[in-house]
Enzyme design. Structure first.
Site, PDB file in Angstrom:
ATOM      1  N   GLU A 171      22.575 -21.227  49.557  1.00  0.00           N
ATOM      2  CA  GLU A 171      22.508 -21.743  50.539  1.00  0.00           C
ATOM      3  C   GLU A 171      21.008 -22.035  51.582  1.00  0.00           C
ATOM      4  O   GLU A 171      20.828 -21.844  52.012  1.00  0.00           O
ATOM      5  CB  GLU A 171      23.301 -21.112  51.815  1.00  0.00           C
ATOM      6  CG  GLU A 171      24.851 -21.579  51.242  1.00  0.00           C
ATOM      7  CD  GLU A 171      25.646 -21.213  52.733  1.00  0.00           C
ATOM      8  OE1 GLU A 171      26.013 -21.766  53.950  1.00  0.00           O
ATOM      9  OE2 GLU A 171      26.827 -21.679  52.599  1.00  0.00           O
TER      10      GLU A 171
HETATM   11  C1  LIG Z   1      25.723 -18.229  42.542  1.00  0.00           C
HETATM   12  C2  LIG Z   1      25.204 -19.035  43.150  1.00  0.00           C
HETATM   13  C3  LIG Z   1      25.756 -20.305  43.947  1.00  0.00           C
HETATM   14  C4  LIG Z   1      25.790 -21.433  43.902  1.00  0.00           C
HETATM   15  N1  LIG Z   1      26.599 -22.029  44.582  1.00  0.00           N
HETATM   16  C5  LIG Z   1      25.796 -23.931  44.793  1.00  0.00           C
HETATM   17  C6  LIG Z   1      26.843 -24.592  45.142  1.00  0.00           C
HETATM   18  O1  LIG Z   1      28.322 -24.470  45.290  1.00  0.00           O
HETATM   19  N2  LIG Z   1      26.414 -25.876  45.286  1.00  0.00           N
HETATM   20  C7  LIG Z   1      25.391 -25.843  45.400  1.00  0.00           C
HETATM   21  O2  LIG Z   1      24.698 -27.827  44.877  1.00  0.00           O
HETATM   22  N3  LIG Z   1      24.167 -25.356  44.500  1.00  0.00           N
HETATM   23  C8  LIG Z   1      24.750 -24.878  44.264  1.00  0.00           C
HETATM   24  N4  LIG Z   1      23.817 -23.116  43.991  1.00  0.00           N
HETATM   25  C9  LIG Z   1      22.029 -23.551  44.260  1.00  0.00           C
HETATM   26  C10 LIG Z   1      21.320 -22.386  45.244  1.00  0.00           C
HETATM   27  O3  LIG Z   1      21.753 -23.360  46.402  1.00  0.00           O
HETATM   28  C11 LIG Z   1      19.968 -22.272  44.587  1.00  0.00           C
HETATM   29  O4  LIG Z   1      19.816 -21.783  43.838  1.00  0.00           O
HETATM   30  C12 LIG Z   1      18.538 -22.204  45.831  1.00  0.00           C
HETATM   31  O5  LIG Z   1      18.607 -23.664  46.019  1.00  0.00           O
HETATM   32  C13 LIG Z   1      17.590 -22.217  44.940  1.00  0.00           C
HETATM   33  O6  LIG Z   1      17.314 -23.116  44.381  1.00  0.00           O
HETATM   34  P1  LIG Z   1      16.945 -22.134  42.576  1.00  0.00           P
HETATM   35  O7  LIG Z   1      17.992 -21.207  42.357  1.00  0.00           O
HETATM   36  O8  LIG Z   1      16.516 -23.416  41.348  1.00  0.00           O
HETATM   37  O9  LIG Z   1      15.879 -21.163  42.933  1.00  0.00           O
HETATM   38  P2  LIG Z   1      13.954 -22.084  42.698  1.00  0.00           P
HETATM   39  O10 LIG Z   1      14.216 -23.477  43.762  1.00  0.00           O
HETATM   40  O11 LIG Z   1      13.475 -21.898  41.910  1.00  0.00           O
HETATM   41  O12 LIG Z   1      13.402 -21.126  44.151  1.00  0.00           O
HETATM   42  C14 LIG Z   1      12.901 -19.971  43.273  1.00  0.00           C
HETATM   43  C15 LIG Z   1      12.051 -19.776  44.556  1.00  0.00           C
HETATM   44  O13 LIG Z   1      11.079 -20.114  45.362  1.00  0.00           O
HETATM   45  C16 LIG Z   1      10.989 -20.391  46.362  1.00  0.00           C
HETATM   46  N5  LIG Z   1      10.870 -21.058  47.141  1.00  0.00           N
HETATM   47  C17 LIG Z   1      10.771 -23.231  46.249  1.00  0.00           C
HETATM   48  N6  LIG Z   1      10.363 -23.468  47.072  1.00  0.00           N
HETATM   49  C18 LIG Z   1       9.932 -22.667  48.215  1.00  0.00           C
HETATM   50  C19 LIG Z   1       8.774 -23.351  48.954  1.00  0.00           C
HETATM   51  N7  LIG Z   1       8.590 -24.495  49.622  1.00  0.00           N
HETATM   52  N8  LIG Z   1       8.413 -22.237  49.772  1.00  0.00           N
HETATM   53  C20 LIG Z   1       8.427 -20.914  50.110  1.00  0.00           C
HETATM   54  N9  LIG Z   1       9.151 -20.093  48.597  1.00  0.00           N
HETATM   55  C21 LIG Z   1       9.991 -21.575  47.836  1.00  0.00           C
HETATM   56  C22 LIG Z   1      12.505 -19.721  46.698  1.00  0.00           C
HETATM   57  O14 LIG Z   1      12.644 -19.768  48.080  1.00  0.00           O
HETATM   58  C23 LIG Z   1      13.230 -18.727  45.819  1.00  0.00           C
HETATM   59  O15 LIG Z   1      12.894 -17.784  46.398  1.00  0.00           O
HETATM   60  C24 LIG Z   1      24.189 -21.528  43.997  1.00  0.00           C
HETATM   61  C25 LIG Z   1      23.228 -20.938  43.188  1.00  0.00           C
HETATM   62  C26 LIG Z   1      23.943 -19.665  43.142  1.00  0.00           C
HETATM   63  C27 LIG Z   1      22.840 -18.650  42.189  1.00  0.00           C
END
Ligand SMILES: Cc1cc2nc3c(=O)[nH]c(=O)nc-3n(C[C@H](O)[C@H](O)[C@H](O)COP(=O)(O)OP(=O)(O)OC[C@H]3O[C@@H](n4cnc5c(N)ncnc54)[C@H](O)[C@@H]3O)c2cc1C
Length: 826
Positions: A500
């Site tokens: 989220e």
């Molecule tokens: C167990 C689990 C359940 C999930 N369930 C769902 C689901 O039901 N449906 C769904 O659609 N998604 C789901 N997600 C996805 C989740 O919402 C994403 O993992 C999340 O949005 C982060 O994306 P990412 O993991 O690709 O991290 P990335 O986008 O690769 O981010 C990596 C890091 O960079 C930081 N970052 C990125 N951009 C910025 C910025 N502009 N400024 C500062 N920091 C930044 C982030 O905060 C993070 O710390 C789930 C994820 C997990 C792990």
């Protein structure tokens, strides 16, 4: 003359602090200027020249048409040049949701009466009965070790129970067969479930948060609602929501998944539909879902819908039985056993009326998601985090009393006490924030910034609690098994941090970035005037907002300075509030003025670059968040009737929040890019130095004591979590051992005194209590009581060990063919 100089300064400060209108400023400056001309004996020529300058300036500021032409319009033109363009998705995120207490904190003048007049959130009798009945039962049915180690899933019986009792339809109105619960009830349910089993809480959370049901309720067509909502409420459909893809995580609006509007064959007929291609990952409940809420970008190259080619992000409901949908494989998120995995499809043709809301909502998916997230984010993760923190306060306090080292319960060793006190106070503040935020949603708010604050700070609070709890448990927390009640929580905690909106982004971009525009009383109006309006309408709107903005900044600057000089003594606090907490309200009012002033000066100094200066904007977000958390804590104290026994928790939490906010401001000033401005800001915000100090050790001692002593204060602190009945369960044994340990303390004292006076000589291999009984130091009843306590204590300190294969062979045999249907299908 000195007196008059002071009087002039006092009048100017008073005008600024009271936000006097421009004509009053002009009149006051005119009178004071004339007086100074007399005092300083200016000649007639100088006086006349100064009067002329004053009249020109006064006219320019007081006549709106002149003011616009000479002042506001040039600023508007500059503003238009430097203001970065906002993408449609950024605009939709800003427009989503509502502003509530965050707006007050951003104003510099929080209206405490209004906050305290908000009714204390309460469950209805029916909701309470559900929490005490089916929720309690579901918790009793969930054995976390069985779920996370043996099955990697909830047992089939529990899945069925959740469906039968309506857990998946808590937010669905009764007319569709759902439970029609309030946000508070939804939050209470998740709180209790999460105190027992994370996978259980997540499984219930997802269908009730951002997903098909929520989107259908707000945007679905009648036909879609009538078909799907009863099925979802009964658990006949298991939903998931698929937004994230390998290329688009935090930047979810950039999803490469797409659909193309086209004609195609559907059930033997040619219909208008979409050909969808997607590749999603991390989707919770995805592997077992029967209904996929899918987000994709919709294109209409042949303009079959009569609009543009790129329609934008769109959400549709896709039954997972549709040919071409691939689901079933799983991720393993930190050994969390909830269902989570990828799904994908290529050129899957579906009818157009599968778009949520029908074709009218084609391209409006981002707005739908942002609006739903604004409320949803206030509930699930704050609830699971608060549930976790309360459970940790209870079990860690109990363990710290049962476990002794150096002949002392470890909870009474100061180092352990420090960590335990933090857990207790954190749990109090987190619960206060959870309840106040859910209550706001029930009052009709969709608080986008507050939901981000609650999500970020409660998941981080849970992280702090579980780290402290792990340290206190030592090896007992490390060795996983059915007798470890903290290890799995520690493992799975980062999941809440990541979902989220991953926390770093939430802190740095959303809380302040979105808050500065959304909650600020004037910035959004200025931006709209600059980007959306034209001609006179833009000029008038901008002039109005801009002049009010200047008055707002000046007023907050002066009030900040005066509150600093008077140590918040004259800052507002709600009338009739408890004397023991009044000063906290005053300090928050002071901080609110300082924050509003600092935010304005930062935006002025850095403009659009502030968005990229995430270390600064993150800290500004921290100040706002700390004020929100402290407000919630004070409101809880009032709502619960000012229970004096809870006061240490309130004091520790609020003082910590004030100190953290101050440190964040201090660090902003130390790193402020314009050094001269930073010096001026420091002088205005902290004229007598930094006033707030970290919580006192004595307060920390009182907080730890609440977790270490059985009684009403401990029960209040941990209310709403699942408490196992009996000793069949590891935490049930812990609670029994805790009570027995406390009850045996007088016996222990007798033994210690007997040893001291030489009546008893404890020796390895001999049972001292038996010896004491034989020698009449303790009675036979006391001996029996002691033995029971010892038996319980030994069960508590025991950790699990396993055969070489960690029991896999036995587990597989035990599970046999009792796997849930979805496991067999996969
Ligand atoms: C167990 C689990 C359940 C999930 N369930 C769902 C689901 O039901 N449906 C769904 O659609 N998604 C789901 N997600 C996805 C989740 O919402 C994403 O993992 C999340 O949005 C982060 O994306 P990412 O993991 O690709 O991290 P990335 O986008 O690769 O981010 C990596 C890091 O960079 C930081 N970052 C990125 N951009 C910025 C910025 N502009 N400024 C500062 N920091 C930044 C982030 O905060 C993070 O710390 C789930 C994820 C997990 C792990």
């Amino acid at each position: 003359m000195t007196t008059f100089a002071f009087a002039t300064l006092a009048v100017l400060l008073a005008l600024a602090a009271l936000r006097a209108p421009i004509f009053i400023w002009s009149a006051a400056v005119g009178v004071m200027g004339a007086s100074w001309a007399v005092i300083l004996e200016f000649g007639p020529a100088t006086s006349a020249a100064l009067a002329a300058v004053f009249i020109v300036l006064a006219l320019a500021l007081n006549v709106p048409a002149l003011r616009r032409r000479l002042l506001s319009d040039p600023v508007l033109a500059l503003f238009r040049r430097i203001l970065p363009d906002m993408s449609a998705t950024e605009k939709e995120a800003i427009d989503a949701g509502t502003v509530w207490w965050d707006g007050d904190l951003f104003s510099g003048r929080p209206d405490w009466e209004r906050l305290l007049a908000t009714p204390a959130p309460r469950l209805s009798a029916e909701e309470q009965a559900f929490v005490d009945g089916p929720v309690e039962e579901a918790c009793a049915m969930a054995d976390d070790w069985e779920v996370t180690h043996e099955r990697y899933d909830l047992p089939p019986r529990l899945w069925q129970f959740l469906k039968d009792k309506g857990f998946f339809g808590m937010i669905i109105p009764k007319k569709y067969g759902g439970l029609g619960f309030s946000a508070l009830a939804h939050s209470e349910v998740v709180t209790k479930l999460s105190s027992r089993c994370n996978a259980l809480a997540v499984t219930v959370m997802v269908p009730n948060s951002l997903g098909p049901a929520e989107l259908l309720l707000h945007y679905g067509t009648d036909e879609q609602k009538d078909y799907y909502l009863p099925r979802l409420a009964r658990g006949q459909e298991i939903p998931c929501f698929a937004l994230t893809s390998p290329e688009a995580g935090s930047d979810a609006a950039s999803i490469p998944d797409y659909g193309t509007v086209c004609r195609g064959q559907w059930q033997g007929k040619e219909v208008l539909g979409m050909r969808l291609t997607w590749d999603k990952r991390y989707i919770t409940l995805g592997p077992v879902a029967t209904l996929l809420g899918l987000a994709f970008r919709l294109y209409d190259p042949e303009k079959l819908l009569g609009g543009g080619e790129d329609l934008g992000i769109t959400c549709a409901l896709i039954p997972t039985s549709t040919p071409g949908v691939h689901i079933g494989r799983r991720h393993l998120p930190l050994n969390g056993a909830f269902q989570n995995g990828p799904n994908w499809g290529k050129d899957v043709f579906v009818p157009l009326d599968w778009i949520i809301g029908g074709r009218e909502y084609a391209g409006r998916g981002w707005m739908m998601l942002m609006n739903s997230l604004a409320a949803g984010r206030s509930i699930s993760l704050p609830a699971s985090s608060a549930g976790g923190a309360k459970a940790l306060a209870r079990v860690t306090g109990a363990y710290a009393r049962v476990r002794s080292q150096f002949r002392t319960p470890i909870g009474k060793l100061e180092g352990v006490e420090e960590a335990l006190g933090r857990i207790a106070a954190n749990a109090y503040m987190m619960e206060a924030t959870r309840v106040m935020t859910a209550g706001a949603v029930d009052q009709g708010e969709k608080p986008s910034v507050i939901s981000a604050i609650a999500k970020y700070h409660l998941t981080e609070g849970a992280r702090a609690c579980v780290n402290d709890a792990m340290d206190i448990h030592g090896g007992k927390g490390i060795c996983l098994g059915p007798n470890n009640w903290v290890g799995r929580g520690y493992q799975v905690l980062p999941v809440g941090i990541t979902v989220e909106g991953a926390n770093i982004l939430t802190r740095t971009l959303i809380i302040f970035g979105q808050g500065a525009i959304r909650c600020h009383p004037y910035v959004l109006r200025e931006m709209r005037a600059a980007k959306e309006l034209r001609g006179d309408e833009a000029s008038m709107e901008f002039d109005d907002a801009f002049t009010a903005h200047i008055g707002h900044t000046l007023a907050n600057g002066v009030r900040t300075f005066l509150h600093g000089l008077t140590r918040s003594m004259f800052a507002t606090a709600p009338i009739g509030t408890a004397p023991e907490t009044r000063h906290y309200y005053r300090h928050i009012t002071r901080l609110s003025a300082a924050f509003a002033f600092l935010a304005d000066v930062s935006m002025l100094a850095m403009g659009g670059a502030l968005k990229r200066k995430e270390k600064i904007s993150g800290r500004l977000g921290d100040v706002l968040s700390m004020m929100y958390l402290a407000s919630a804590t004070l409101k809880r104290y009032e709502d619960q009737g000012r229970i004096k026994a809870d006061l240490p928790l309130v004091r520790w939490s609020v003082r910590r929040a004030l100190y953290s906010a101050q440190q964040a401001i201090d660090q902003i000033l130390s790193n402020f890019p314009v050094k001269a401005l930073a010096t001026m800001l420091r002088w205005i915000i902290f004229p007598l130095g930094t006033p707030f100090r970290p919580p006192l050790d004595s307060r920390n001692h009182e907080c730890a004591k609440i977790a270490l002593e059985p009684g009403a204060a401990r029960d209040r602190l941990t209310a709403g979590i699942y408490l196992p009945k009996g000793e069949a369960d590891a935490t049930g044994v812990l609670e029994a051992a805790f009570l027995a340990t406390v009850a045996c303390e007088p016996i222990e004292k007798k033994l210690r005194e007997a040893v001291k006076r030489g009546a008893l000589t404890p020796r390895s291999g001999t049972d001292t209590a038996q010896l004491a009984r034989d020698q009449g130091v303790i009675t036979p009843d006391e001996h029996a009581q002691w033995q029971r306590k010892e038996a319980l204590r030994q069960r508590v300190i025991r950790v699990d060990d396993f055969p070489q294969d960690f029991g896999r062979a036995e587990i597989l045999q035990k599970l046999g063919d009792v796997q849930p249907a979805h496991a067999k299908a996969a």
